[in-house]
Structures are given as structure tokens and as C-alpha cells.
Scaffold this active site. Structure first.
Site, PDB file in Angstrom:
ATOM      1  N   TYR A  82       0.798  -1.199   0.063  1.00  0.00           N
ATOM      2  CA  TYR A  82      -0.158   0.161  -0.080  1.00  0.00           C
ATOM      3  C   TYR A  82       0.921   1.202  -0.095  1.00  0.00           C
ATOM      4  CZ  TYR A  82      -3.736  -3.276   1.488  1.00  0.00           C
ATOM      5  OH  TYR A  82      -4.416  -4.498   1.719  1.00  0.00           O
ATOM      6  N   HIS A 150       0.251 -11.867   1.311  1.00  0.00           N
ATOM      7  CA  HIS A 150      -0.699 -10.872   0.530  1.00  0.00           C
ATOM      8  C   HIS A 150      -0.833 -11.656  -0.763  1.00  0.00           C
ATOM      9  CE1 HIS A 150      -1.724  -6.339  -0.085  1.00  0.00           C
ATOM     10  NE2 HIS A 150      -2.486  -7.075  -0.155  1.00  0.00           N
TER      11      HIS A 150
END
Length: 456
Positions: A82, A150
Site C-alpha cells: 500500500y 498478501h
């Protein structure tokens, strides 16, 4: 148009004091179960990123994190993928006020490892070690409460197994990780991976986080191939993230940040969402309001089989509530994402109203000096939201439960296997000076102006 009752101050003003620790322990390798301490509402910091905002450095991230803590949120979710999210979140948690009032053991940090860029993944044990070390530095912490692999659908089962094994080694030998999980989009892949890890290691995952698959548009996570399958694989907690489909379920359309239109939803699905939004407009509601309340309130019960007894956020400044105050049962865990202080405030009011409707909510509201009929209002609001949710489902037709391909057709992992694990391999973040110009939203000036989450 229905309105939310005005928030009344409590009868006594509580001066902020040092907050209590979350009751975690590890004795002889036996850890407190995650499902007994993870709060059911998690602050998602994916919005501290160029995907959702032109310039995340311009956001009042410190103010939002501090406000979240004062309103009872005790868990934060982020990822190295992110962009600057980990650093921005870490800096916000490192302010003198937060450090003094909210000790590190009074909240949880959840982050991820393995995804580097949109088409670049590295699940090797070397990269996992490096990623964890870097996250600890960025987040200014000595330990991470939970680390996910992830977006596991982009790599092979063998790679996922290697990463999970390394994370567990770090957990057991170094103590800088407490819990290990996986995260991703396709529900069936998450089930496959959870079963594989249990089969190969004999130990189930602590958590499996899914995104955008329990919402107004897609509810496959609630089906037998979703949370029930994960439960059967021994998964302790299943957090539900992206409750508005990464911004898909908004009247203004998908978010257009510094990276342009990255959202994977096809044009026909977007058109169907627009029709569903018009349907909600006809009844004086915005689709994002219905989407947020429906997902949060429904997942509390639907997700309870893999939920948690952690203390819920009260939604009221400096007012602590325990799980026992709302009935003592497991609550499904949800992740919320906001970009502005007013969005957080309004989301917390929605959450407060949802909590009012839980078992014991009537007495809790009275003790807090809140409106005497808050419990009744919450129950009636739940019925109204469910009616409109049913209407949205009818409007979506064939697009209900539709899932876009992840990974997309032609995907190839661009990560070079012989890449050295060095910090300068990281792609540089866009700095404030390099942030791109704002991209106007499509749909006309009447839509472009309507960017704030309304109060419900």
C-alpha cells in the site's frame, strides 16, 4: 429521508488515561487464541495509498488514527504494497500523545508480506524475512500482531507454504510475529490454500482475510465454500475487508487516485452498480451508506463462526465497551477504510448504532447516557437496510455474486528470482512534490461534487 439520532455526550466526561493492554500471553508456546482478542472492527490503512488518493501525504493520517483510537478502535491493517501506508500509519502511532495514552500493547497491528507491486510477488523466505524487518522499522514497533501472505492467488501453493513456514519460524524463534495468516480475493483459492497448509503442516492458519466477497454485490464468502470451508480447515478468524468493493459500491463510482483507474470491475458491472445506486436514490438513500451498514451489521452474525470475542469499538470518544457488554458472543470481524476525518466520524456513528442493536445494547446505551430508544432505532434501521439490500440484489441481476478474475488473463509474475534482497530494490513512493494532478471523475459535475460519505 431517514436521519440518524444526534449523538448525545455522556453524562460524565472521562479524562483520557493510559489505555489497558489487550490480554495476550504466550506460555510454553501456547498463545492466546486470536479469536479471543482481535477486535471486531479493524481500521484499514489501504487508503493511505496512491490507489485511493492523489496524495496520501496530504491526508490527516495522524488525526484519523488518533481519532480512531479515541473512539475505541484497537486494530490497524496495512501492507508494504500500500505504498507509504506502513510509514504513515507508523508515524501516526508514534506521536507522543498516542505513545503515552495508547501503549503498544493496547492495540494490534496487522500487516502483510509477499506482494511488492501489481505484477511482482516474492514469497521466498529471504524476502519474507526482509519484509518483516522493514515493516517493524516503518511501523516503529518491536512486534507485529498478525502478518498475512498478501494475495496468495498470484503465486503457487508451494510458494505460499514456504512463506507461511518462514513466518511461523520468525514467530517461534524471534518473537517479532504473534499470528500468521493469508489474504486474497478468490474465495475458492483461499479455501484451497487453508486446507493445503493444514494438511502439510498440521497447524491451521490463525486468520484468512478476504476482500470484496461479502458486500451488497458479492456474498460468496458467506456460502458453504467460503467461511464454512475455512472453518472446517481450522482457520480461527476470517476478517471481511473492502466492504464497498474497493470503492465500487459508491454513487460517484470507483476511486480515481494517483494511479488512475485501476479498479478491476468490468464496465457492465459498473453500469449495474449505477442502476442499483439510482434505485437507492429513489428511496432517499445512497448506495454506499446501505453497503457499509449492511456489510458491517450482517457480517457480525454471518462471520461469527470465525469471529472474535475481542472488545468492540464503542464509537463514542473515551468510552470503553467489552465483548460482554454486547452479549459475550463471537462477532464477525470487519475492516473499514476511510480517507477523511468526517468519513471516520460517520462510519463510527453507524458502527455505534449497530452495536446498540446487539444483545445488551439497550442497557449499554442507557448506562452511557445515550438516547433511550437507540436500541429500537437500530433494530428498525436494520430491517430497512435489509429491504434495500434485497432491492439492490434484484437490480444487479446476473452481476450479483460476480467475481472478476484475479489474477487477470495473461498475468506473469515479473519478479526476477535472482533479485537480491536489498532495500534499494523497492520501488520509490511518489513524494508530495511528484504526486500527479487530480483526475476528474466521470459522470458529470453533479456526481463529481458528491464525495463525502453521508450520515446514516
Amino acid at each position: 429521508m431517514a436521519t440518524t439520532p444526534v449523538e448525545h455526550p455522556t453524562t460524565t466526561s472521562t479524562f483520557p488515561t493510559r489505555q489497558k493492554p489487550i490480554p495476550y500471553s504466550c506460555v510454553d508456546g501456547q498463545r492466546t487464541r486470536l479469536s479471543s482478542i482481535l477486535p471486531p472492527l479493524v481500521f484499514g490503512a489501504a487508503t493511505f495509498n496512491h490507489q485511493y488518493n492523489n496524495d496520501p501525504f496530504a491526508l490527516d493520517t495522524t488525526g484519523m488514527v488518533t481519532s480512531a483510537l479515541t473512539h475505541g478502535i484497537r486494530a490497524f491493517d496495512t501492507s508494504p504494497y500500500y505504498g507509504p501506508s506502513e510509514q504513515l500509519l507508523g508515524d501516526a502511532l508514534a506521536t507522543p500523545f498516542v505513545r503515552e495514552t495508547f501503549p503498544r500493547n493496547s492495540y494490534m497491528i496487522l500487516t502483510k508480506a509477499g506482494r511488492i507491486a501489481s505484477e511482482e510477488f516474492d514469497y521466498s523466505k529471504e524476502w519474507v524475512r526482509y519484509s518483516v524487518k522493514r515493516s517493524l522499522e516503518r511501523l516503529h514497533t518491536d512486534y507485529l500482531d498478525l502478518v498475512y501472505c498478501h494475495d496468495v492467488e498470484f503465486v503457487s501453493p508451494a510458494e505460499v507454504l514456504e512463506a507461511v513456514t518462514e513466518l511461523r519460524r520468525i514467530r517461534d524463534e524471534e518473537g517479532t510475529i504473534r499470528y500468521v495468516g493469508i489474504a486474497g480475493y478468490p474465495v475458492d483459492v483461499l479455501g484451497d490454500m487453508a486446507e493445503m497448509i493444514l494438511r502439510e503442516t498440521g497447524e491451521p492458519l490463525d486468520a484468512v482475510q478476504n476482500y470484496a466477497c461479502f458486500s451488497l454485490q458479492n456474498q460468496t464468502l458467506a456460502g458453504p465454500g467460503g467461511i464454512q470451508r475455512l472453518h472446517n480447515a481450522g482457520v480461527d478468524v476470517v476478517p471481511n475487508a473492502s466492504i464497498i468493493g474497493m470503492g465500487l459500491l459508491r454513487r460517484v463510482g470507483v476511486p480515481i487516485g494517483g494511479l488512475g483507474d485501476w479498479h478491476p470491475a468490468p464496465a457492465d458491472l459498473r453500469a449495474a452498480i449505477r442502476r442499483a445506486s439510482d434505485f437507492c436514490d429513489n428511496y432517499g438513500e445512497l448506495i454506499e451508506v446501505i453497503a457499509i451498514r449492511f456489510a458491517l451489521e450482517t457480517w457480525i452474525s454471518v462471520g461469527a463462526i470465525c469471529g472474535s470475542k475481542g472488545d468492540p469499538a464503542s464509537g463514542v470518544p473515551w468510552k470503553h465497551e467489552s465483548n460482554d457488554d454486547v452479549g459475550g458472543a463471537k462477532l464477525g470481524v470487519s475492516v473499514i477504510g476511510v480517507s477523511k476525518a468526517d468519513e471516520l466520524e460517520k462510519t463510527m456513528l453507524v458502527w455505534r448504532s449497530i452495536v446498540d442493536g446487539l444483545e445488551g445494547g439497550e442497557e449499554t446505551a442507557a448506562q452511557a447516557g445515550r438516547w433511550s430508544r437507540a436500541w429500537e432505532w437500530s433494530r428498525n434501521r436494520r430491517k430497512a437496510v435489509q429491504i434495500l439490500a434485497d432491492g439492490v440484489r434484484e437490480e444487479l441481476g446476473v452481476w450479483f455474486d460476480f467475481a472478476w478474475a484475479s489474477p487477470g488473463v495473461g498475468y506473469v509474475n515479473k519478479r526476477q528470482k535472482d533479485t537480491k534482497v536489498l532495500e534499494d530494490n523497492d520501488a520509490p513512493w511518489l513524494t508530495p512534490a511528484a504526486s500527479p494532478e487530480a483526475v476528474p471523475l466521470k459522470g458529470g459535475p453533479d456526481i463529481a461534487e458528491e464525495k463525502i460519505l453521508p450520515l446514516r
